[in-house]
Every structure is written in structure tokens, then in C-alpha cells.
Design a protein around this motif. Structure first.
Motif, PDB file in Angstrom:
ATOM      1  N   GLY A   1       8.797  24.406  -9.485  1.00 60.37           N
ATOM      2  CA  GLY A   1       8.025  23.810  -8.239  1.00 60.37           C
ATOM      3  C   GLY A   1       7.324  22.698  -8.725  1.00 60.37           C
ATOM      4  O   GLY A   1       6.173  22.299  -7.766  1.00 60.37           O
ATOM      5  N   GLY A   2       7.376  21.970  -9.800  1.00 62.76           N
ATOM      6  CA  GLY A   2       6.724  20.817  -9.955  1.00 62.76           C
ATOM      7  C   GLY A   2       7.158  19.486  -9.460  1.00 62.76           C
ATOM      8  O   GLY A   2       6.413  18.676  -9.095  1.00 62.76           O
ATOM      9  N   HIS A   3       8.321  19.547  -9.058  1.00 63.01           N
ATOM     10  CA  HIS A   3       8.739  18.237  -8.344  1.00 63.01           C
ATOM     11  C   HIS A   3       8.742  18.561  -6.659  1.00 63.01           C
ATOM     12  O   HIS A   3       8.966  19.475  -6.232  1.00 63.01           O
ATOM     13  CB  HIS A   3      10.278  18.010  -8.576  1.00 63.01           C
TER      14      HIS A   3
ATOM     15  N   ALA B   1       0.660  -1.353   0.136  1.00 64.54           N
ATOM     16  CA  ALA B   1      -0.098  -0.015  -0.073  1.00 64.54           C
ATOM     17  C   ALA B   1       0.914   1.192  -0.213  1.00 64.54           C
ATOM     18  O   ALA B   1       0.776   2.203  -0.558  1.00 64.54           O
ATOM     19  CB  ALA B   1      -0.928  -0.009   1.102  1.00 64.54           C
ATOM     20  N   ARG B   2       2.128   1.265   0.716  1.00 63.30           N
ATOM     21  CA  ARG B   2       2.870   2.422   0.738  1.00 63.30           C
ATOM     22  C   ARG B   2       3.512   2.764  -0.379  1.00 63.30           C
ATOM     23  O   ARG B   2       3.793   3.592  -1.043  1.00 63.30           O
ATOM     24  CB  ARG B   2       3.939   2.226   1.890  1.00 63.30           C
ATOM     25  N   GLU B   3       3.981   1.394  -1.275  1.00 64.92           N
ATOM     26  CA  GLU B   3       4.418   1.614  -2.642  1.00 64.92           C
ATOM     27  C   GLU B   3       3.721   2.156  -3.566  1.00 64.92           C
ATOM     28  O   GLU B   3       3.871   2.957  -4.474  1.00 64.92           O
ATOM     29  CB  GLU B   3       5.104   0.260  -3.299  1.00 64.92           C
ATOM     30  N   TYR B   4       2.262   1.831  -3.539  1.00 59.28           N
ATOM     31  CA  TYR B   4       1.226   2.318  -4.363  1.00 59.28           C
ATOM     32  C   TYR B   4       1.069   3.821  -4.098  1.00 59.28           C
ATOM     33  O   TYR B   4       0.956   4.720  -5.098  1.00 59.28           O
ATOM     34  CB  TYR B   4      -0.118   1.484  -4.162  1.00 59.28           C
ATOM     35  N   SER B   5       0.988   4.131  -2.705  1.00 59.72           N
ATOM     36  CA  SER B   5       1.010   5.509  -2.471  1.00 59.72           C
ATOM     37  C   SER B   5       1.936   6.366  -2.936  1.00 59.72           C
ATOM     38  O   SER B   5       1.886   8.011  -3.335  1.00 59.72           O
ATOM     39  CB  SER B   5       0.722   5.769  -0.858  1.00 59.72           C
ATOM     40  N   LEU B   6       3.148   5.849  -2.887  1.00 61.86           N
ATOM     41  CA  LEU B   6       4.343   6.764  -3.410  1.00 61.86           C
ATOM     42  C   LEU B   6       4.416   6.914  -4.916  1.00 61.86           C
ATOM     43  O   LEU B   6       4.372   8.024  -5.257  1.00 61.86           O
ATOM     44  CB  LEU B   6       5.759   5.899  -2.910  1.00 61.86           C
ATOM     45  N   LEU B   7       3.949   5.901  -5.533  1.00 61.86           N
ATOM     46  CA  LEU B   7       3.876   6.006  -6.970  1.00 61.86           C
ATOM     47  C   LEU B   7       2.699   7.144  -7.553  1.00 61.86           C
ATOM     48  O   LEU B   7       2.948   7.803  -8.142  1.00 61.86           O
ATOM     49  CB  LEU B   7       3.536   4.513  -7.543  1.00 61.86           C
ATOM     50  N   ASP B   8       1.706   7.014  -6.623  1.00 64.87           N
ATOM     51  CA  ASP B   8       0.464   7.912  -6.811  1.00 64.87           C
ATOM     52  C   ASP B   8       0.991   9.202  -6.806  1.00 64.87           C
ATOM     53  O   ASP B   8       0.644  10.046  -7.433  1.00 64.87           O
ATOM     54  CB  ASP B   8      -0.758   7.189  -6.026  1.00 64.87           C
ATOM     55  N   VAL B   9       1.618   9.500  -5.497  1.00 60.33           N
ATOM     56  CA  VAL B   9       1.989  10.861  -5.173  1.00 60.33           C
ATOM     57  C   VAL B   9       2.938  11.229  -6.259  1.00 60.33           C
ATOM     58  O   VAL B   9       2.817  12.340  -6.906  1.00 60.33           O
ATOM     59  CB  VAL B   9       2.690  10.967  -3.764  1.00 60.33           C
ATOM     60  N   LEU B  10       4.074  10.712  -6.538  1.00 63.27           N
ATOM     61  CA  LEU B  10       5.035  11.137  -7.349  1.00 63.27           C
ATOM     62  C   LEU B  10       4.326  11.339  -8.815  1.00 63.27           C
ATOM     63  O   LEU B  10       4.888  12.118  -9.870  1.00 63.27           O
ATOM     64  CB  LEU B  10       6.122  10.204  -7.505  1.00 63.27           C
ATOM     65  N   SER B  11       3.531  10.523  -9.327  1.00 64.09           N
ATOM     66  CA  SER B  11       2.906  10.459 -10.486  1.00 64.09           C
ATOM     67  C   SER B  11       2.092  11.997 -10.675  1.00 64.09           C
ATOM     68  O   SER B  11       1.742  12.328 -11.811  1.00 64.09           O
ATOM     69  CB  SER B  11       1.779   9.454 -10.949  1.00 64.09           C
ATOM     70  N   ARG B  12       1.642  12.518  -9.774  1.00 59.15           N
ATOM     71  CA  ARG B  12       1.001  13.661  -9.844  1.00 59.15           C
ATOM     72  C   ARG B  12       1.794  15.141  -9.839  1.00 59.15           C
ATOM     73  O   ARG B  12       1.299  16.125 -10.077  1.00 59.15           O
ATOM     74  CB  ARG B  12       0.037  13.808  -8.642  1.00 59.15           C
ATOM     75  N   GLN B  13       3.065  14.753  -9.772  1.00 60.94           N
ATOM     76  CA  GLN B  13       3.952  16.033  -9.703  1.00 60.94           C
ATOM     77  C   GLN B  13       3.923  16.416 -11.294  1.00 60.94           C
ATOM     78  O   GLN B  13       3.745  15.724 -12.042  1.00 60.94           O
ATOM     79  CB  GLN B  13       5.100  15.977  -9.073  1.00 60.94           C
ATOM     80  N   HIS B  14       4.437  17.641 -11.396  1.00 56.54           N
ATOM     81  CA  HIS B  14       4.625  17.932 -12.911  1.00 56.54           C
ATOM     82  C   HIS B  14       6.209  18.587 -13.053  1.00 56.54           C
ATOM     83  O   HIS B  14       6.850  18.950 -12.061  1.00 56.54           O
ATOM     84  CB  HIS B  14       3.853  18.964 -13.345  1.00 56.54           C
ATOM     85  N   ASP B  15       6.593  18.577 -14.261  1.00 60.36           N
ATOM     86  CA  ASP B  15       7.888  19.141 -14.763  1.00 60.36           C
ATOM     87  C   ASP B  15       7.645  20.801 -14.504  1.00 60.36           C
ATOM     88  O   ASP B  15       6.414  21.280 -14.562  1.00 60.36           O
ATOM     89  CB  ASP B  15       8.187  18.878 -16.185  1.00 60.36           C
ATOM     90  N   GLY B  16       8.893  21.538 -14.444  1.00 62.97           N
ATOM     91  CA  GLY B  16       8.704  22.747 -14.306  1.00 62.97           C
ATOM     92  C   GLY B  16       9.108  23.390 -12.912  1.00 62.97           C
ATOM     93  O   GLY B  16       9.270  22.538 -12.227  1.00 62.97           O
TER      94      GLY B  16
ATOM     95  N   ARG C   1      22.507  21.585  -7.203  1.00 62.37           N
ATOM     96  CA  ARG C   1      23.185  20.330  -7.472  1.00 62.37           C
ATOM     97  C   ARG C   1      22.856  19.405  -6.078  1.00 62.37           C
ATOM     98  O   ARG C   1      22.851  18.189  -5.859  1.00 62.37           O
ATOM     99  CB  ARG C   1      24.406  20.399  -7.616  1.00 62.37           C
ATOM    100  N   ARG C   2      22.268  20.039  -4.957  1.00 56.66           N
ATOM    101  CA  ARG C   2      22.117  19.441  -3.750  1.00 56.66           C
ATOM    102  C   ARG C   2      20.597  18.799  -3.946  1.00 56.66           C
ATOM    103  O   ARG C   2      20.284  17.786  -2.909  1.00 56.66           O
ATOM    104  CB  ARG C   2      22.238  20.377  -2.517  1.00 56.66           C
ATOM    105  N   GLY C   3      19.804  19.120  -4.755  1.00 54.26           N
ATOM    106  CA  GLY C   3      18.460  18.541  -4.799  1.00 54.26           C
ATOM    107  C   GLY C   3      18.350  17.533  -5.816  1.00 54.26           C
ATOM    108  O   GLY C   3      19.050  17.284  -6.617  1.00 54.26           O
ATOM    109  N   ILE C   4      17.603  16.260  -5.197  1.00 49.05           N
ATOM    110  CA  ILE C   4      17.561  15.314  -5.981  1.00 49.05           C
ATOM    111  C   ILE C   4      15.779  14.976  -6.294  1.00 49.05           C
ATOM    112  O   ILE C   4      15.273  15.006  -5.517  1.00 49.05           O
ATOM    113  CB  ILE C   4      17.908  14.045  -5.393  1.00 49.05           C
TER     114      ILE C   4
ATOM    115  N   ARG D   1      15.902   8.647 -10.388  1.00 48.97           N
ATOM    116  CA  ARG D   1      16.505   9.717  -9.619  1.00 48.97           C
ATOM    117  C   ARG D   1      17.590  10.442 -10.392  1.00 48.97           C
ATOM    118  O   ARG D   1      18.008   9.882 -11.031  1.00 48.97           O
ATOM    119  CB  ARG D   1      16.958   9.413  -8.106  1.00 48.97           C
ATOM    120  N   TYR D   2      17.181  12.142 -10.459  1.00 44.77           N
ATOM    121  CA  TYR D   2      18.196  12.595 -10.995  1.00 44.77           C
ATOM    122  C   TYR D   2      18.476  14.190 -10.235  1.00 44.77           C
ATOM    123  O   TYR D   2      17.582  14.467  -9.302  1.00 44.77           O
ATOM    124  CB  TYR D   2      17.892  12.714 -12.449  1.00 44.77           C
ATOM    125  N   LEU D   3      19.577  14.548 -10.571  1.00 42.95           N
ATOM    126  CA  LEU D   3      19.923  15.799  -9.605  1.00 42.95           C
ATOM    127  C   LEU D   3      19.087  17.162 -10.301  1.00 42.95           C
ATOM    128  O   LEU D   3      18.804  17.017 -11.629  1.00 42.95           O
ATOM    129  CB  LEU D   3      21.568  16.218  -9.969  1.00 42.95           C
TER     130      LEU D   3
END
Length: 156
Positions: free
Chosen positions: A58-60, A41-56, A99-102, A92-94
Motif C-alpha cells: 500500500g506504499g506506492h 509547478a506541476r513537475e514540483y507537485s508530482l515530485l513532492d507527491v511521489l516523494s511522500r509515498q513509501h515502500d511496502g 505485473r499489470r501495475g507500474i 518506473r518499474y513493474l
């Protein structure tokens, strides 16, 4: 020995009911998602939360924001991200400007798994709530969850 204040007893009973409802839902989701899609359930929640972020800008989401959203500590969230990254579901990427943010993104395989698991998750959630609603201690909480929140008017 002192008597417990009536208001505290009601509050404690409400807290116990809320904990019981959460546990019942979480356990049901865990069984269904694990059996049908190999996800916790936690893995699902993590995928779900991360799938809702956007590029640009403040998007991540920062890891603290992700941890708060899935109700885990930052270290537990990092371990969960690593597990899903090892399975090829996240990458994951920088941060290009700091450069401190991942950043963490859901991979194509992760999006496919999430898309496949979402109907099972939603069906399991509805089933867990329907079952909980038959328990007189939990029925008011289920009803509250199923009632859309009233919007709070914004002052001009």
C-alpha cells in the motif's frame, strides 16, 4: 431576461475569487520554480507527491491517485511522468505482485532537486499569499487558507 438569484451571485463571485487566487499563486510558483530550478509547478507537485509515498504494501500510489493529487488527467500525468523520467528525476518499474501495475519512484537526482526547490517553493507560496491578501476580494480566502482546519471529533 431573468434576474440572477442573490445567493447564486455570491456563489459565482466566490468562485471567481477562488479561481483568481489559484491563478495568482500558480503563476507565481511557476515563475520562481522555472527560473530557479527548471521545474514547472506541476513537475514540483508530482515530485513532492511521489516523494511522500513509501515502500511496502500500500506504499506506492496508483497513477489515478497521483493524477488526483496533482489535479491532472491520467493521460496528462503519464506524460508528465515520462518527461521527468526522461530527465532522470523519476524511474518506473513493474509491481512485483501484479505485473499489470507500474510503480513510479523519485530518483536520487529527483530527490536532490526537490530538496533544493522546496525552500523556493515555500517562500514563493508565502509571497503569493501575502500579495493576494492585499486584494480585498482575496483576503478572506487567504485568511481561510492560513487558518488550521478544526478537527472533527470521531464518535466512539
Amino acid at each position: 431576461m431573468t434576474a440572477t438569484a442573490p445567493a447564486l451571485s455570491v456563489l459565482a463571485q466566490g468562485w471567481c475569487a477562488l479561481s483568481l487566487l489559484h491563478s495568482k499563486i500558480e503563476n507565481h510558483l511557476e515563475r520562481v520554480l522555472e527560473n530557479e530550478h527548471g521545474l514547472s509547478a506541476r513537475e514540483y507537485s508530482l515530485l513532492d507527491v511521489l516523494s511522500r509515498q513509501h515502500d511496502g504494501d500500500g506504499g506506492h500510489l496508483q497513477m489515478k491517485q497521483v493524477a488526483d493529487a496533482i489535479v491532472l488527467s491520467q493521460s496528462a500525468t503519464t506524460r508528465l511522468v515520462t518527461r521527468l523520467e526522461d530527465r532522470g528525476l523519476l524511474s518506473r518499474y513493474l509491481c512485483p505482485t501484479d505485473r499489470r501495475g507500474i510503480y513510479t519512484n523519485v530518483t536520487e537526482a529527483g530527490m536532490e532537486l526537490l530538496k533544493a526547490a522546496r525552500p523556493a517553493h515555500d517562500t514563493a507560496l508565502l509571497a503569493a499569499l501575502a500579495e493576494a491578501a492585499r486584494d480585498v476580494r482575496l483576503e478572506p480566502l487567504v485568511r481561510a487558507l492560513q487558518t488550521p482546519p478544526t478537527s472533527i471529533p470521531v464518535a466512539p
